[in-house]
Design an enzyme around this catalytic site. Structure first.
Site, mmCIF file in Angstrom:
data_model
loop_
_atom_site.group_PDB
_atom_site.id
_atom_site.type_symbol
_atom_site.label_atom_id
_atom_site.label_comp_id
_atom_site.label_asym_id
_atom_site.label_seq_id
_atom_site.Cartn_x
_atom_site.Cartn_y
_atom_site.Cartn_z
ATOM 1 N N PRO A 1 -4.975 1.382 8.711
ATOM 2 C CA PRO A 1 -4.332 2.695 8.552
ATOM 3 C C PRO A 1 -3.083 2.811 9.425
ATOM 4 O O PRO A 1 -2.238 3.677 9.187
ATOM 5 C CB PRO A 1 -5.419 3.688 8.975
ATOM 6 C CG PRO A 1 -6.466 2.894 9.667
ATOM 7 C CD PRO A 1 -6.339 1.475 9.219
ATOM 8 N N ARG B 1 -1.013 -7.924 -11.039
ATOM 9 C CA ARG B 1 -0.421 -7.510 -12.324
ATOM 10 C C ARG B 1 1.079 -7.779 -12.380
ATOM 11 O O ARG B 1 1.679 -7.711 -13.438
ATOM 12 C CB ARG B 1 -0.755 -6.049 -12.651
ATOM 13 C CG ARG B 1 -0.166 -5.033 -11.743
ATOM 14 C CD ARG B 1 -0.725 -3.653 -12.023
ATOM 15 N NE ARG B 1 -0.169 -3.044 -13.231
ATOM 16 C CZ ARG B 1 1.042 -2.518 -13.324
ATOM 17 N NH1 ARG B 1 1.860 -2.564 -12.287
ATOM 18 N NH2 ARG B 1 1.451 -1.962 -14.446
ATOM 19 N N ASP C 1 6.784 1.486 -15.108
ATOM 20 C CA ASP C 1 5.811 1.956 -14.122
ATOM 21 C C ASP C 1 6.434 3.026 -13.232
ATOM 22 O O ASP C 1 7.609 2.930 -12.888
ATOM 23 C CB ASP C 1 5.418 0.826 -13.151
ATOM 24 C CG ASP C 1 4.466 -0.170 -13.764
ATOM 25 O OD1 ASP C 1 3.972 0.092 -14.868
ATOM 26 O OD2 ASP C 1 4.233 -1.198 -13.117
HETATM 27 N N1 ADE Z 1 -8.501 0.465 6.656
HETATM 28 C C1 ADE Z 1 -8.956 1.722 6.911
HETATM 29 N N2 ADE Z 1 -8.170 2.642 6.354
HETATM 30 C C2 ADE Z 1 -7.156 1.964 5.715
HETATM 31 C C3 ADE Z 1 -6.025 2.358 4.973
HETATM 32 N N3 ADE Z 1 -5.724 3.641 4.754
HETATM 33 N N4 ADE Z 1 -5.223 1.401 4.486
HETATM 34 C C4 ADE Z 1 -5.489 0.107 4.706
HETATM 35 N N5 ADE Z 1 -6.549 -0.331 5.410
HETATM 36 C C5 ADE Z 1 -7.371 0.585 5.917
#
Ligand code: ADE
Length: 273
Positions: free
Chosen positions: A92, A161, A176
């Protein structure tokens, strides 16, 4: 393209056997190797995590299993002819995973994914491998998952893809949402197929007109309308010089107005949904 995934939940990656990615594997366009991180642990409990230095909640994934796993996967990959690995670390706290990043990754011959659980992986692992290969720390969105495995599935599908020959119709990703080109920075508008009437709902007449110019205009207007409603940030990022008369009309109807310099449009504060 070769993909390696190191995880403590190999079964989480089962979806890589089905649909588009599964077919690309079956056709030999994609080689996928899923590894259990615990294969590189040597204690009775197959420990992969420990408490964080400096204190704080949660656990941190240890350097040793990751280091040994990556060293062996790299050696095996090179041995079987794979070249130019890139490490993809879902987190994240990474940079946002966008269509642009997907395109960049789709041009790499070898991706190694390190989805983490707990509070993430000891920083030294990414720092160590960054001396040998590009490292992409990427987030799939502004929310926190319990682990990176679901992000690996998302990234893999978005990348696969784009590989040559994976989508049946080479033009399928031309329009897309987020694709570079004419519709850049606009979401895709609505689509329809047969029957022409369903539960009293007809399809927009212009789509039956056979008039390509009108259809293209209608599609653009719908895409524009949808983008202004759902992703105002994309409209605000556009140089207003790219908007034509009809675009401006639509924005104005939806409650937007140009900035005094005319370069950007802002949603009026007093507009209700
Ligand atoms: N691991 C935990 N949350 C994540 C996210 N939002 N993006 C990528 N990996 C993650």
């Amino acid at each position: 393209m070769r993909l390696d995934v190191v995880t403590i939940f190999p079964e989480y990656l089962e979806p890589l056997n089905v649909s588009l990615v599964g077919k690309a594997r079956a056709r030999g366009q994609l080689g996928v190797h899923v590894h259990d991180l615990r294969d590189w642990t040597y204690d009775r409990h197959s420990t992969v995590d420990d408490t964080p230095y400096g204190g704080g909640p949660g656990m941190v994934m240890k350097t040793e299993p990751w280091g040994e796993a990556l060293d062996q996967i790299l050696a095996d990959g090179y041995e079987s002819g794979a070249r130019e690995p890139a490490l993809v670390v879902p987190t994240p706290s990474g940079r946002r995973f966008t269509q642009e990043v997907a395109l960049e990754l789709s041009r790499k011959p070898w991706l190694i994914f390190t989805p983490a659980r707990y509070e993430g992986i000891d920083r030294r692992v990414a720092d160590e491998y960054a001396t040998r290969m590009p490292v992409y720390e990427v987030s799939i969105g502004d929310y926190v998952l319990a682990g990176g495995e679901a992000a690996v599935l998302v990234i893999t599908e978005a990348v696969a893809r784009l590989l040559p020959g994976v989508l049946g119709n080479a033009e399928s990703h031309r329009d897309d949402s987020f694709a570079p080109g004419a519709m850049a920075d606009l979401l895709e508008g609505p689509v329809y197929t047969k029957p022409p009437e369903w539960r009293g709902r007809a399809i927009p007449e212009v789509l039956l007109s056979g008039h390509h110019g009108k259809i293209a205009r209608w599609r653009r207007d719908e895409a524009f309308r949808r983008t202004a409603r759902n992703r105002p940030d994309l409209i605000e990022r556009c140089d207003a010089a790219a908007f034509d008369k009809k675009d401006r009309e639509i924005l104005s109807i939806l409650g937007w107005e140009p900035e005094p310099d005319g370069r950007f449009w802002r949603r009026r504060a007093d507009v209700e949904e």
